[in-house]
Design a protein around this motif. Structure first.
Motif, mmCIF file in Angstrom:
data_model
loop_
_atom_site.group_PDB
_atom_site.id
_atom_site.type_symbol
_atom_site.label_atom_id
_atom_site.label_comp_id
_atom_site.label_asym_id
_atom_site.label_seq_id
_atom_site.Cartn_x
_atom_site.Cartn_y
_atom_site.Cartn_z
ATOM 1 N N LEU A 48 0.831 -0.657 0.205
ATOM 2 C CA LEU A 48 0.046 0.044 0.106
ATOM 3 C C LEU A 48 0.710 1.562 0.303
ATOM 4 O O LEU A 48 0.623 2.063 -0.413
ATOM 5 C CB LEU A 48 -1.059 -0.130 1.886
ATOM 6 C CG LEU A 48 -2.469 -0.943 1.146
ATOM 7 C CD1 LEU A 48 -3.054 -0.960 2.558
ATOM 8 C CD2 LEU A 48 -3.768 0.178 0.136
ATOM 9 N N ALA A 49 2.165 1.268 0.591
ATOM 10 C CA ALA A 49 3.026 2.752 0.454
ATOM 11 C C ALA A 49 3.794 2.604 -0.617
ATOM 12 O O ALA A 49 3.945 3.874 -0.922
ATOM 13 C CB ALA A 49 3.838 2.149 2.336
ATOM 14 N N CYS A 50 4.191 1.566 -1.479
ATOM 15 C CA CYS A 50 4.970 1.700 -2.449
ATOM 16 C C CYS A 50 3.525 2.414 -3.887
ATOM 17 O O CYS A 50 4.166 3.021 -4.504
ATOM 18 C CB CYS A 50 4.716 0.458 -2.911
ATOM 19 S SG CYS A 50 6.155 -0.062 -2.465
ATOM 20 N N LEU A 247 11.730 5.975 -7.562
ATOM 21 C CA LEU A 247 11.823 6.705 -6.388
ATOM 22 C C LEU A 247 11.681 5.996 -4.882
ATOM 23 O O LEU A 247 11.423 6.312 -3.543
ATOM 24 C CB LEU A 247 10.167 7.790 -5.879
ATOM 25 C CG LEU A 247 10.392 8.246 -7.760
ATOM 26 C CD1 LEU A 247 8.562 9.455 -7.059
ATOM 27 C CD2 LEU A 247 10.907 10.006 -7.963
ATOM 28 N N LEU A 248 11.835 4.756 -4.635
ATOM 29 C CA LEU A 248 11.989 3.310 -3.413
ATOM 30 C C LEU A 248 13.153 2.730 -3.789
ATOM 31 O O LEU A 248 13.405 2.480 -3.975
ATOM 32 C CB LEU A 248 11.363 2.595 -4.014
ATOM 33 C CG LEU A 248 11.129 2.042 -2.819
ATOM 34 C CD1 LEU A 248 10.527 2.645 -1.043
ATOM 35 C CD2 LEU A 248 10.189 0.514 -2.724
ATOM 36 N N TYR A 249 14.142 3.618 -2.748
ATOM 37 C CA TYR A 249 15.143 3.518 -2.684
ATOM 38 C C TYR A 249 15.862 2.587 -1.064
ATOM 39 O O TYR A 249 15.268 4.047 -0.226
ATOM 40 C CB TYR A 249 16.586 4.321 -3.039
ATOM 41 C CG TYR A 249 16.408 4.684 -4.354
ATOM 42 C CD1 TYR A 249 16.871 4.001 -4.987
ATOM 43 C CD2 TYR A 249 15.934 5.849 -4.830
ATOM 44 C CE1 TYR A 249 16.485 4.284 -6.307
ATOM 45 C CE2 TYR A 249 15.487 5.825 -6.067
ATOM 46 C CZ TYR A 249 16.505 5.377 -6.800
ATOM 47 O OH TYR A 249 16.094 5.635 -8.475
ATOM 48 N N LEU A 250 16.143 2.217 -0.623
ATOM 49 C CA LEU A 250 16.397 1.547 0.708
ATOM 50 C C LEU A 250 17.703 1.455 1.529
ATOM 51 O O LEU A 250 17.607 1.210 2.634
ATOM 52 C CB LEU A 250 15.842 -0.371 0.937
ATOM 53 C CG LEU A 250 14.465 -0.440 0.148
ATOM 54 C CD1 LEU A 250 14.432 -2.350 0.599
ATOM 55 C CD2 LEU A 250 13.423 0.179 1.053
ATOM 56 N N GLU A 283 9.161 -3.782 6.226
ATOM 57 C CA GLU A 283 9.191 -2.862 6.802
ATOM 58 C C GLU A 283 10.092 -1.337 6.566
ATOM 59 O O GLU A 283 9.166 -0.534 6.746
ATOM 60 C CB GLU A 283 10.468 -3.458 8.907
ATOM 61 C CG GLU A 283 10.017 -1.924 9.890
ATOM 62 C CD GLU A 283 11.114 -2.202 11.058
ATOM 63 O OE1 GLU A 283 11.293 -1.151 11.357
ATOM 64 O OE2 GLU A 283 10.951 -3.439 10.601
ATOM 65 N N GLY A 284 11.373 -1.677 6.055
ATOM 66 C CA GLY A 284 11.866 -1.096 5.103
ATOM 67 C C GLY A 284 11.331 -0.202 4.411
ATOM 68 O O GLY A 284 11.466 1.015 3.930
ATOM 69 N N VAL A 285 10.570 -0.831 3.004
ATOM 70 C CA VAL A 285 10.072 -0.883 1.977
ATOM 71 C C VAL A 285 8.843 0.189 2.605
ATOM 72 O O VAL A 285 8.522 1.334 2.262
ATOM 73 C CB VAL A 285 9.345 -2.485 1.330
ATOM 74 C CG1 VAL A 285 8.119 -1.086 0.034
ATOM 75 C CG2 VAL A 285 10.688 -2.762 0.256
#
Length: 390
Positions: A48-50, A247-250, A283-285
């Protein structure tokens, strides 16, 4: 869940010393990973966050202006995990002027990461599949300049490497022997694309979590494995359509929880505790995606407020607006770059940026009369959060 077999050891000789090199079993794990209970809930929250991140990116007036700085922020963070000490401003100055910067080797390394990341995204946009070949192409750009340029850029290693310790015998981990790297990477590539039948049985976030550990365990290159392994995550999410923009980098999450990150990688290798790693990864995502949404929203609000300050400027308003739009694309810039990107004449661009300085939107950072540079401080401050050197 603990698993008895996560791989096997090969006894080899390196520099005259017997070494136990770990060869990971092909993915997926056996017995299989099961998403249930809290792990299933966490997966749903991360997904959902993605989705929210992918949605907010479409609200940006020009996604490219956000991507330009955000990609560089990721390059900085990922390189910091490997020990570089550059700042976001160092990188932007280096790209603007080709200036030495301090420290020079660190800035070159971060700049090369940008080149590698952008190459991967361009190749994906062209329809090139995520593969060992593409990873080697990206690696060639990661190590093209500076430190690592003599570490076989774009080629799998042909000698034994190890992690921690001064020699293989006292290393904390020894990856597969060089002769097995090609086969290990071929198996990983097959897993990424769904196995022999090309069908995925696990959701993409879980596949990305598994693939990242497997890549780091194989450690296929002499240098740059950490940076490329983190980049593999976002490339998988883009290829699967979870994200439309990179846009998603851990890296920030891994940087903030560095000890736990390495502890969990060891947990997978030693006893097959994939579930603990997946829990941490999801959790990180969720945390990273939510943070990126908040950052994008703060930037949108900043742009709205600053744009409103440009109203009522009279005849000069049009050129100042053009200059401001360019400053959003390049938050650390020169009058020459403003002129080139905005299409304004040099005198007009110079006058427009002075107006932005007078309004407190831009700041001149050199203190000189020639070759002056200007920073969009509020924008850079938002993007620089969490990027302080380790």
């Amino acid at each position: 869940m603990r698993r008895d077999t996560t791989g096997r050891y090969e006894i080899t000789s390196t520099a005259g010393e017997a070494v136990r090199a770990f060869v990971p079993a092909p993915l997926p794990p056996k017995p299989p990973v099961v998403l249930e209970g809290p792990l299933q809930t966490l997966h749903e929250q991360a997904l959902l966050a993605c989705g929210r991140l992918d949605g907010v990116s479409s609200l940006l007036p020009d996604p490219e202006l956000f991507l330009y700085a955000y990609v560089r922020r990721e390059a900085l963070l990922s390189s910091q995990i490997e020990g570089t000490q550059s700042s976001l401003s160092d990188l932007l100055l280096f790209e603007l002027e080709g200036a030495p910067g301090l420290p020079f080797d660190d800035v070159v390394e971060v700049s090369s990461y940008v080149a590698g990341l952008e190459h991967g995204l361009t190749r994906h946009a062209e329809g090139f599949p995520l593969s060992s070949r593409l990873l080697r192409e990206i690696h060639a750009r990661l190590l093209a300049r500076g430190r690592g340029a003599d570490r076989l850029p774009g080629e799998f290693r042909r000698s034994q490497n190890w992690i921690g310790g001064t020699r293989p015998g006292n290393a904390s981990f020894v990856p597969p022997p060089p002769g097995l790297v090609e086969d290990c990477m071929a198996a990983l590539e097959q897993f990424i694309h769904g196995g022999p039948e090309g069908e995925h049985t696990l959701p993409v976030l879980v596949r990305a979590a598994l693939a990242h550990v497997q890549f780091e365990t194989i450690h296929p290159f002499l240098d740059g494995n950490g940076r490329l392994g983190r980049l593999l995550i976002v490339l998988m999410l883009i290829e699967a359509g979870v994200l439309g923009q990179p846009l998603l980098y851990l890296s920030l999450f891994f940087k903030q929880h560095r000890s736990r990150y390495y502890e969990l990688l060891d947990g997978v290798r030693q006893n097959g505790d994939w579930e603990a790693w997946i829990d941490f990864f999801l959790e990180g995502v969720e945390s990273t995606a939510s943070g990126a949404v908040a950052t994008a929203q703060r930037l949108l609000e900043l742009f709205r407020v600053d744009q409103a300050r440009l109203m009522g400027l009279g005849r000069s308003g049009v050129s100042v607006q053009q200059c401001y739009r360019t400053l959003r694309r390049r938050p650390l810039t020169s009058v020459n770059q403003l002129r080139e990107l905005s299409g304004l004449s040099f005198p007009t661009a110079s006058k427009a940026i002075e107006t932005l300085v007078g309004l407190g939107i831009a700041r001149e950072i050199t203190g000189g009369r020639r070759n002056r540079l200007f920073a969009y401080d509020a924008y850079l401050a938002i993007l620089s959060e969490g990027t302080e050197p380790l």
